[in-house]
Design a protein around this motif. Structure first.
Motif, PDB file in Angstrom:
ATOM      1  N   LEU A 187       0.893  -1.167   0.003  1.00  0.00           N
ATOM      2  CA  LEU A 187       0.099   0.035  -0.138  1.00  0.00           C
ATOM      3  C   LEU A 187       0.802   1.210   0.045  1.00  0.00           C
ATOM      4  CD1 LEU A 187      -2.685  -0.966   2.621  1.00  0.00           C
ATOM      5  CD2 LEU A 187      -2.963  -1.059   0.330  1.00  0.00           C
ATOM      6  N   ALA A 188       2.255   1.376   0.523  1.00  0.00           N
ATOM      7  CA  ALA A 188       2.731   2.430   0.472  1.00  0.00           C
ATOM      8  C   ALA A 188       3.398   2.738  -0.824  1.00  0.00           C
ATOM      9  CB  ALA A 188       4.119   2.176   1.697  1.00  0.00           C
ATOM     10  N   ILE A 189       3.688   1.691  -1.489  1.00  0.00           N
ATOM     11  CA  ILE A 189       4.225   1.929  -2.719  1.00  0.00           C
ATOM     12  C   ILE A 189       2.993   2.641  -3.513  1.00  0.00           C
ATOM     13  CG2 ILE A 189       4.757   0.824  -4.964  1.00  0.00           C
ATOM     14  CD1 ILE A 189       6.071  -1.433  -3.455  1.00  0.00           C
ATOM     15  N   ILE A 190       1.980   2.210  -3.534  1.00  0.00           N
ATOM     16  CA  ILE A 190       0.900   3.056  -4.376  1.00  0.00           C
ATOM     17  C   ILE A 190       0.594   4.262  -3.591  1.00  0.00           C
ATOM     18  CG2 ILE A 190      -1.485   2.947  -4.522  1.00  0.00           C
ATOM     19  CD1 ILE A 190      -1.772  -0.081  -4.726  1.00  0.00           C
ATOM     20  N   SER A 191       0.685   4.688  -2.401  1.00  0.00           N
ATOM     21  CA  SER A 191       0.501   5.751  -1.695  1.00  0.00           C
ATOM     22  C   SER A 191       1.725   6.746  -2.075  1.00  0.00           C
ATOM     23  CB  SER A 191       0.546   5.777  -0.108  1.00  0.00           C
ATOM     24  OG  SER A 191      -0.707   4.935   0.265  1.00  0.00           O
ATOM     25  N   GLY A 192       2.833   6.082  -2.130  1.00  0.00           N
ATOM     26  CA  GLY A 192       4.096   7.155  -2.503  1.00  0.00           C
ATOM     27  C   GLY A 192       3.990   7.394  -4.132  1.00  0.00           C
ATOM     28  N   LEU A 193       3.382   6.804  -4.835  1.00  0.00           N
ATOM     29  CA  LEU A 193       3.359   6.906  -6.345  1.00  0.00           C
ATOM     30  C   LEU A 193       2.114   7.843  -6.656  1.00  0.00           C
ATOM     31  CD1 LEU A 193       4.624   3.647  -7.677  1.00  0.00           C
ATOM     32  CD2 LEU A 193       6.001   5.594  -7.789  1.00  0.00           C
ATOM     33  N   LEU A 194       0.846   7.783  -5.987  1.00  0.00           N
ATOM     34  CA  LEU A 194      -0.079   8.338  -6.239  1.00  0.00           C
ATOM     35  C   LEU A 194      -0.420   9.563  -5.245  1.00  0.00           C
ATOM     36  CD1 LEU A 194      -2.358   5.851  -7.681  1.00  0.00           C
ATOM     37  CD2 LEU A 194      -0.898   7.425  -9.070  1.00  0.00           C
ATOM     38  N   ILE A 195      -0.333   9.182  -4.097  1.00  0.00           N
ATOM     39  CA  ILE A 195      -1.268  10.050  -3.058  1.00  0.00           C
ATOM     40  C   ILE A 195      -0.218  11.016  -2.611  1.00  0.00           C
ATOM     41  CG2 ILE A 195      -2.356  10.154  -0.719  1.00  0.00           C
ATOM     42  CD1 ILE A 195      -3.580   8.244  -3.189  1.00  0.00           C
ATOM     43  N   TYR A 196       1.214  10.570  -2.389  1.00  0.00           N
ATOM     44  CA  TYR A 196       2.337  11.675  -1.990  1.00  0.00           C
ATOM     45  C   TYR A 196       3.241  11.340  -2.993  1.00  0.00           C
ATOM     46  CZ  TYR A 196      -0.565  10.610   2.484  1.00  0.00           C
ATOM     47  OH  TYR A 196      -1.454  10.117   3.076  1.00  0.00           O
ATOM     48  N   PRO A 197       2.938  11.954  -3.909  1.00  0.00           N
ATOM     49  CA  PRO A 197       4.069  11.766  -5.325  1.00  0.00           C
ATOM     50  C   PRO A 197       5.311  12.640  -5.064  1.00  0.00           C
ATOM     51  CG  PRO A 197       2.310  13.460  -5.820  1.00  0.00           C
ATOM     52  CD  PRO A 197       1.800  12.836  -4.716  1.00  0.00           C
ATOM     53  N   GLU A 198       5.341  13.667  -3.933  1.00  0.00           N
ATOM     54  CA  GLU A 198       6.641  14.439  -3.801  1.00  0.00           C
ATOM     55  C   GLU A 198       7.383  13.804  -2.495  1.00  0.00           C
ATOM     56  OE1 GLU A 198       5.419  18.379  -3.272  1.00  0.00           O
ATOM     57  OE2 GLU A 198       4.497  18.850  -5.178  1.00  0.00           O
ATOM     58  N   GLY A 199       7.063  12.635  -2.243  1.00  0.00           N
ATOM     59  CA  GLY A 199       7.374  12.157  -1.033  1.00  0.00           C
ATOM     60  C   GLY A 199       8.739  11.477  -1.409  1.00  0.00           C
ATOM     61  N   PRO A 200       9.253  10.228  -0.558  1.00  0.00           N
ATOM     62  CA  PRO A 200      10.412   9.607  -0.769  1.00  0.00           C
ATOM     63  C   PRO A 200      10.413   8.581  -2.086  1.00  0.00           C
ATOM     64  CG  PRO A 200       9.111   8.406   0.961  1.00  0.00           C
ATOM     65  CD  PRO A 200       8.329   9.730   0.654  1.00  0.00           C
ATOM     66  N   LEU A 201       9.263   8.391  -2.593  1.00  0.00           N
ATOM     67  CA  LEU A 201       8.924   7.752  -4.075  1.00  0.00           C
ATOM     68  C   LEU A 201       8.776   8.763  -4.997  1.00  0.00           C
ATOM     69  CD1 LEU A 201       6.653   4.624  -3.166  1.00  0.00           C
ATOM     70  CD2 LEU A 201       9.321   4.687  -3.397  1.00  0.00           C
ATOM     71  N   SER A 202       9.049   9.797  -4.948  1.00  0.00           N
ATOM     72  CA  SER A 202       9.047  10.922  -5.930  1.00  0.00           C
ATOM     73  C   SER A 202       9.973  10.636  -7.276  1.00  0.00           C
ATOM     74  CB  SER A 202       9.564  12.041  -5.533  1.00  0.00           C
ATOM     75  OG  SER A 202       9.540  13.031  -6.948  1.00  0.00           O
ATOM     76  N   LEU A 203       9.205  10.234  -8.419  1.00  0.00           N
ATOM     77  CA  LEU A 203      10.239   9.849  -9.652  1.00  0.00           C
ATOM     78  C   LEU A 203      10.701  11.185 -10.295  1.00  0.00           C
ATOM     79  CD1 LEU A 203       8.102   7.045 -10.787  1.00  0.00           C
ATOM     80  CD2 LEU A 203      10.054   6.749  -9.529  1.00  0.00           C
ATOM     81  N   GLU A 204      10.453  12.261  -9.796  1.00  0.00           N
ATOM     82  CA  GLU A 204      11.014  13.528 -10.354  1.00  0.00           C
ATOM     83  C   GLU A 204      12.510  13.496  -9.792  1.00  0.00           C
ATOM     84  OE1 GLU A 204       9.431  15.274 -12.517  1.00  0.00           O
ATOM     85  OE2 GLU A 204       7.823  13.767 -12.238  1.00  0.00           O
TER      86      GLU A 204
END
Length: 274
Positions: free
Chosen positions: A214-231
């Protein structure tokens, strides 16, 4: 029950074992030497444990900061780390450079010498105090303990830093970002009914898989500027996720085309799938 009394007998055990080792020819009786060496490590660990309790009682607000421990790899954060540091200092002083380059060991020898000299002073002062006034810690005793605590911390940080790559402030911050992401993921999952408080309170084993998914989905969609930011560039991400940078991009692209209902169905399935 008095800590100084406990220290006296712990110190006696160390002194006795050291005397036995010094009186033994290791080449003639290598097995007994190994037995005594193990006894020395155990007795030193007991001595350090009592000393730690004494410092917590005597100088609780004057202890040297151990914040640097968050930089260490988790596998090093074991109960006997202090005893390992003492053994390492003894080896360095004897000219034995375990697990490190000789040049690094040579640079650490002065710190090792200062630490061991400070420990000997602590042992002497506490022994005398335990025989005279075992219920008090006068200022000279406190000063000796403060100095030892500082030297121990400084040597610990220097020694470990010479062996392994300690975490940088950026990496520590990235780990904290991941902790926040997981906390927010759990809060969101509870709100949406994916998880229950009973599952969390009962340490449901399935959560070990569910929450990271769930954290991967949240990090990619819900919190896109967090630790999973692909920017960010892969090297700017936490080492937990950076090896999977390209895979995460593919997952994000797939998630973008899902409707709200499909996303909900996917997340619920991730909470039940093994």
């Amino acid at each position: 029950p008095r800590l100084l009394s406990q220290f006296f007998f712990a110190d006696e055990r160390v002194t006795r074992v050291v005397a036995e080792i010094n009186g033994l020819d290791a080449e003639l009786d290598p097995q007994q030497y190994l037995v005594l060496l193990n006894q020395l490590h155990l007795s030193q660990a007991q001595l350090l444990a009592v000393l730690e309790r004494i410092m917590e009682e005597c100088i609780p607000t004057q202890r040297h900061s151990r914040d640097y421990l968050v930089k260490f790899p988790e596998e090093l954060l074991v109960d006997n780390l202090g005893n390992h540091m003492l053994f390492a200092a003894e080896c360095l002083l004897a000219g034995t450079f375990l697990e490190m380059e000789e040049s690094d060991g040579a640079q650490l020898r002065p710190q090792a010498r200062n630490l061991l000299c400070s420990l000997e002073l602590v042992r002497t002062v506490l022994r005398e105090q335990s025989l005279s006034q075992p219920n008090s810690y006068p200022e000279p005793v406190r000063a000796v303990l403060i100095q030892f605590d500082q030297l121990f911390a400084e040597f610990e940080l220097s020694y470990v830093s010479s062996l392994v790559a300690v975490k940088s402030p950026d990496e520590i911050y990235r780990q904290q970002e991941i902790i926040v992401l997981f906390c927010e993921t759990v809060e969101r999952a509870l709100h949406l009914g994916y998880l229950t408080q009973e599952m969390i309170d009962g340490y449901e084993p399935l959560l070990m898989f569910t929450i990271p998914r769930l954290a991967i989905i949240s990090g990619l969609l819900i919190y896109p500027e967090g630790p999973l930011s692909l920017e960010r560039r892969p090297e700017e991400m936490s080492r937990v996720f950076s090896p999977f940078y390209n895979l995460l991009k593919k997952i994000r692209d797939l998630l973008w085309v899902l409707s709200a209902e499909e996303l909900c169905l996917l997340e619920r399935s991730l909470c039940t799938a093994e």
